[in-house]
Write a protein that holds these residues in place. Structure first.
Motif, PDB file in Angstrom:
ATOM      1  N   ASN A 231       0.825  -1.211   0.000  1.00 26.56           N
ATOM      2  CA  ASN A 231       0.000   0.000   0.000  1.00 26.56           C
ATOM      3  C   ASN A 231       0.862   1.265   0.000  1.00 26.56           C
ATOM      4  OD1 ASN A 231      -2.297   1.578   0.111  1.00 26.56           O
ATOM      5  ND2 ASN A 231      -2.476   1.467   2.328  1.00 26.56           N
ATOM      6  N   TYR A 232       0.419   2.242  -0.706  1.00 29.49           N
ATOM      7  CA  TYR A 232       1.008   3.583  -0.640  1.00 29.49           C
ATOM      8  C   TYR A 232      -0.110   4.575  -0.920  1.00 29.49           C
ATOM      9  CZ  TYR A 232       0.993   3.282  -5.746  1.00 29.49           C
ATOM     10  OH  TYR A 232       0.604   3.127  -7.054  1.00 29.49           O
ATOM     11  N   PRO A 233      -0.090   5.751  -0.276  1.00 29.16           N
ATOM     12  CA  PRO A 233      -1.169   6.723  -0.456  1.00 29.16           C
ATOM     13  C   PRO A 233      -1.305   7.132  -1.921  1.00 29.16           C
ATOM     14  CG  PRO A 233       0.204   7.312   1.416  1.00 29.16           C
ATOM     15  CD  PRO A 233       0.915   6.202   0.703  1.00 29.16           C
ATOM     16  N   ALA A 234      -2.525   7.054  -2.435  1.00 29.52           N
ATOM     17  CA  ALA A 234      -2.740   7.344  -3.851  1.00 29.52           C
ATOM     18  C   ALA A 234      -3.872   8.326  -4.092  1.00 29.52           C
ATOM     19  CB  ALA A 234      -3.030   6.052  -4.615  1.00 29.52           C
ATOM     20  N   ALA A 235      -4.658   8.654  -3.057  1.00 33.97           N
ATOM     21  CA  ALA A 235      -5.828   9.506  -3.261  1.00 33.97           C
ATOM     22  C   ALA A 235      -5.439  10.909  -3.735  1.00 33.97           C
ATOM     23  CB  ALA A 235      -6.652   9.591  -1.973  1.00 33.97           C
ATOM     24  N   THR A 236      -4.385  11.480  -3.142  1.00 35.67           N
ATOM     25  CA  THR A 236      -3.969  12.824  -3.546  1.00 35.67           C
ATOM     26  C   THR A 236      -3.503  12.841  -4.991  1.00 35.67           C
ATOM     27  OG1 THR A 236      -3.311  13.348  -1.273  1.00 35.67           O
ATOM     28  CG2 THR A 236      -2.419  14.736  -3.029  1.00 35.67           C
ATOM     29  N   ASN A 237      -2.686  11.836  -5.360  1.00 35.19           N
ATOM     30  CA  ASN A 237      -2.233  11.752  -6.754  1.00 35.19           C
ATOM     31  C   ASN A 237      -3.403  11.570  -7.708  1.00 35.19           C
ATOM     32  OD1 ASN A 237       0.444  12.055  -6.112  1.00 35.19           O
ATOM     33  ND2 ASN A 237       0.897   9.867  -6.089  1.00 35.19           N
ATOM     34  N   GLN A 238      -4.387  10.757  -7.302  1.00 35.93           N
ATOM     35  CA  GLN A 238      -5.538  10.530  -8.175  1.00 35.93           C
ATOM     36  C   GLN A 238      -6.356  11.802  -8.349  1.00 35.93           C
ATOM     37  OE1 GLN A 238      -5.888   7.954  -9.898  1.00 35.93           O
ATOM     38  NE2 GLN A 238      -7.993   7.919 -10.647  1.00 35.93           N
ATOM     39  N   LEU A 239      -6.436  12.618  -7.286  1.00 36.83           N
ATOM     40  CA  LEU A 239      -7.136  13.890  -7.406  1.00 36.83           C
ATOM     41  C   LEU A 239      -6.397  14.817  -8.376  1.00 36.83           C
ATOM     42  CD1 LEU A 239      -9.466  15.688  -6.515  1.00 36.83           C
ATOM     43  CD2 LEU A 239      -8.075  16.426  -4.570  1.00 36.83           C
ATOM     44  N   ILE A 240      -5.076  14.795  -8.343  1.00 39.91           N
ATOM     45  CA  ILE A 240      -4.283  15.597  -9.283  1.00 39.91           C
ATOM     46  C   ILE A 240      -4.493  15.098 -10.710  1.00 39.91           C
ATOM     47  CG2 ILE A 240      -1.928  16.197  -9.976  1.00 39.91           C
ATOM     48  CD1 ILE A 240      -1.169  16.071  -7.001  1.00 39.91           C
ATOM     49  N   TRP A 241      -4.479  13.774 -10.887  1.00 40.82           N
ATOM     50  CA  TRP A 241      -4.729  13.215 -12.218  1.00 40.82           C
ATOM     51  C   TRP A 241      -6.129  13.576 -12.698  1.00 40.82           C
ATOM     52  CZ3 TRP A 241      -0.929  12.171 -15.119  1.00 40.82           C
ATOM     53  CH2 TRP A 241       0.225  11.540 -14.656  1.00 40.82           C
ATOM     54  N   SER A 242      -7.096  13.585 -11.794  1.00 39.73           N
ATOM     55  CA  SER A 242      -8.457  13.963 -12.166  1.00 39.73           C
ATOM     56  C   SER A 242      -8.506  15.415 -12.627  1.00 39.73           C
ATOM     57  CB  SER A 242      -9.413  13.750 -10.989  1.00 39.73           C
ATOM     58  OG  SER A 242      -9.446  12.390 -10.600  1.00 39.73           O
ATOM     59  N   ALA A 243      -7.752  16.277 -11.944  1.00 37.03           N
ATOM     60  CA  ALA A 243      -7.683  17.673 -12.365  1.00 37.03           C
ATOM     61  C   ALA A 243      -7.066  17.784 -13.760  1.00 37.03           C
ATOM     62  CB  ALA A 243      -6.878  18.487 -11.354  1.00 37.03           C
ATOM     63  N   LEU A 244      -6.011  16.989 -14.028  1.00 40.17           N
ATOM     64  CA  LEU A 244      -5.423  16.987 -15.370  1.00 40.17           C
ATOM     65  C   LEU A 244      -6.410  16.443 -16.397  1.00 40.17           C
ATOM     66  CD1 LEU A 244      -1.771  15.785 -14.653  1.00 40.17           C
ATOM     67  CD2 LEU A 244      -2.501  18.050 -15.415  1.00 40.17           C
ATOM     68  N   GLY A 245      -7.198  15.434 -15.986  1.00 37.53           N
ATOM     69  CA  GLY A 245      -8.224  14.916 -16.886  1.00 37.53           C
ATOM     70  C   GLY A 245      -9.247  15.974 -17.252  1.00 37.53           C
ATOM     71  N   ILE A 246      -9.670  16.766 -16.268  1.00 40.37           N
ATOM     72  CA  ILE A 246     -10.597  17.870 -16.539  1.00 40.37           C
ATOM     73  C   ILE A 246      -9.935  18.913 -17.444  1.00 40.37           C
ATOM     74  CG2 ILE A 246     -11.900  19.757 -15.506  1.00 40.37           C
ATOM     75  CD1 ILE A 246     -13.214  17.138 -14.997  1.00 40.37           C
TER      76      ILE A 246
END
Length: 466
Positions: free
Chosen positions: A115-130
């Motif tokens: 396990n490694y924290p991924a929620a913050t990175n996923q939120l950043i990727w979501s912002a790039l997706g938008i």
């Protein structure tokens, strides 16, 4: 009558003509509010279940997701006012729920292997997706411009699909060469290739559909294509096999070949193409599955998902078995968000197997709700194809919707044991930057085609003195 002409008539008969733009956008805004409320409630539910209190970052999460959705809505309202009002809220809802589940699994800590924290990175990727979504909505004035790049799209897509084979695979990739690693940064080119391939297939089939529809023989009720017309499907079949052999990527191979066969059938209305496609895909799967070690391991895990428990120490993967246990544990209504044990699936609980995580905590009822949202996106995409006025737009919308539907099917089928595991990511839900960026771009293209299809036609100019 061709399927494209039939689509025109169906579109007019079921009332797919343009409606008032303000009404569509206000409907979209209301649905967006609901799509933001559900992830917020889910986020609060996870915090209360795991910590007994509301999450500390709940307000920031809500404001961040709301700002992203608001920017997307304003762009659509300004640059695609007649677009379908359901696509953006459905994608936002899935993306928001995915972020919640990834954060919930982050909190599992050491219980989740690797396990490694991924929620913050996923939120950043979501912002790039938008951001990519906004770029498509604002910069792509007319989707028909893409038709000019038909063969350039083919070259670019093949380059993207082939690129990972020239980069060394990491141990964490488990034999599949589908990522390009540059230091700590990685990208999965196949996610973008599916969109570019849809552009190529739409442009190619729009020009060649009449020739491909010709048949020289009829055998057992099927129109068999001429030998020289088998060339395109044989080339695509061969390329998909090569991808499977050199990159051991079962998911992209299925998606690549399946997309072409579906679009070929829609363009030509020949059932024989479906039969040929199925025969070639089965033959290719048997050939590669019996010779390629990595693919054979996946097939063995599919045939006996509980081998790791029956024979400890055999080296067999336990992920599919753990996923089936999670789905069975969830039952009809689920254990509740934050109260399951899907972290037993391992490192893939928030990527390849995130659907199993949702199945345990939301149950069969929650999974059916998620599948209905996915089905809604596909249905609105196909509805856009019916309403589109130009043949290229019809085929492109069909291709994009089919690629999305095929990806959902192969991921869900692998997680539930229906088909061998492919290693692809569940659109919008699973952890993965390439996937979320590509799927936001896909939704933006569908919205642009939808806007063009429903935009009122310009009034004819009257001659002076008429």
């Amino acid at each position: 009558m061709s399927s494209l002409q039939l689509g025109d008539r169906l579109g007019r008969s079921v009332g797919l003509g343009p409606a008032g733009a303000p009404g569509r956008r206000n409907t979209e805004l209301g649905l967006l509010a609901f799509a933001l409320l559900l992830p917020m409630l889910a986020y609060a539910n996870v915090g209360l279940a795991m910590d007994g209190r509301l999450p500390a970052g709940m307000l920031e999460y809500g404001l961040g997701l709301g700002a992203l959705a608001g920017a997307a809505h304003l762009a659509v309202r300004r640059f695609a006012p007649y677009a379908d009002p359901l696509l953006l809220p459905a994608a936002t809802l899935l993306n928001g729920l995915g972020l919640v589940m990834i954060w919930r699994l982050d909190k599992a800590g050491k219980q989740l292997r690797g396990n490694y924290p991924a929620a913050t990175n996923q939120l950043i990727w979501s912002a790039l997706g938008i951001a990519f979504f906004l770029a498509v909505i604002v910069l792509l004035r007319d989707h028909r411009v893409l038709q000019r790049f038909t063969y350039i799209s083919m070259v670019l897509a093949l380059a993207l699909l082939a690129a990972p084979a020239f980069f060394p695979a990491r141990a964490a990739d488990f034999g599949a060469k589908i990522w390009i690693h540059l230091g700590s940064f990685s990208i999965q080119p196949g996610e973008f290739a599916k969109i570019i391939l849809a552009v190529f297939f739409a442009g190619y089939l729009m020009v060649k559909r009449d020739a491909l529809a010709l048949a020289s023989h009829r055998v057992m009720g099927l129109y068999l294509p001429r030998g020289r017309d088998l060339g395109p499907i044989l080339v695509v079949w061969l390329l998909s096999i090569l991808i499977l052999v050199f990159e051991t990527d079962l998911g992209s191979s299925l998606l690549f070949f399946g997309l072409f066969v579906v679009m070929l059938y829609v363009a030509t209305e020949r059932t024989s193409w479906i039969v040929f496609g199925l025969l070639l895909s089965i033959g290719g799967a048997v050939l590669v599955g019996s010779t390629e070690a990595h693919v054979k391991v996946r097939i063995d895990a599919w045939l006996d998902p509980l081998a790791a428990f029956a024979h400890p120490g055999s080296g067999a993967s336990d992920q599919i078995g753990q996923s089936l246990f999670a789905l069975g544990s969830g039952g009809v209504t689920g254990s509740g968000l934050g109260q399951g044990r899907s972290w037993l699936i391992g490192f893939a609980a928030k990527s390849d197997f995130i659907l199993g995580s949702f199945g345990e905590e939301l149950g069969l009822t929650g999974l059916m709700a998620l599948f209905l949202i996915y089905g809604l996106i596909v249905q609105r995409g196909l509805r856009t194809a019916l309403a589109a006025r130009d043949p290229f737009g019809k085929l492109l919308a069909t291709g994009l919707s089919s690629a999305f539907a095929l990806q959902v099917f192969v991921v869900a089928g692998g997680v539930t044991g229906l088909i061998p595991l492919t290693g692809m990511t569940m659109p919008f839900l699973a952890q993965g930057g390439s996937s979320v960026i590509a799927n936001w771009s896909l939704v933006a293209l569908l919205l642009k085609i939808s806007d063009s299809a429903r935009r009122p036609a310009p009034e004819p100019t009257r001659a002076v003195g008429a």
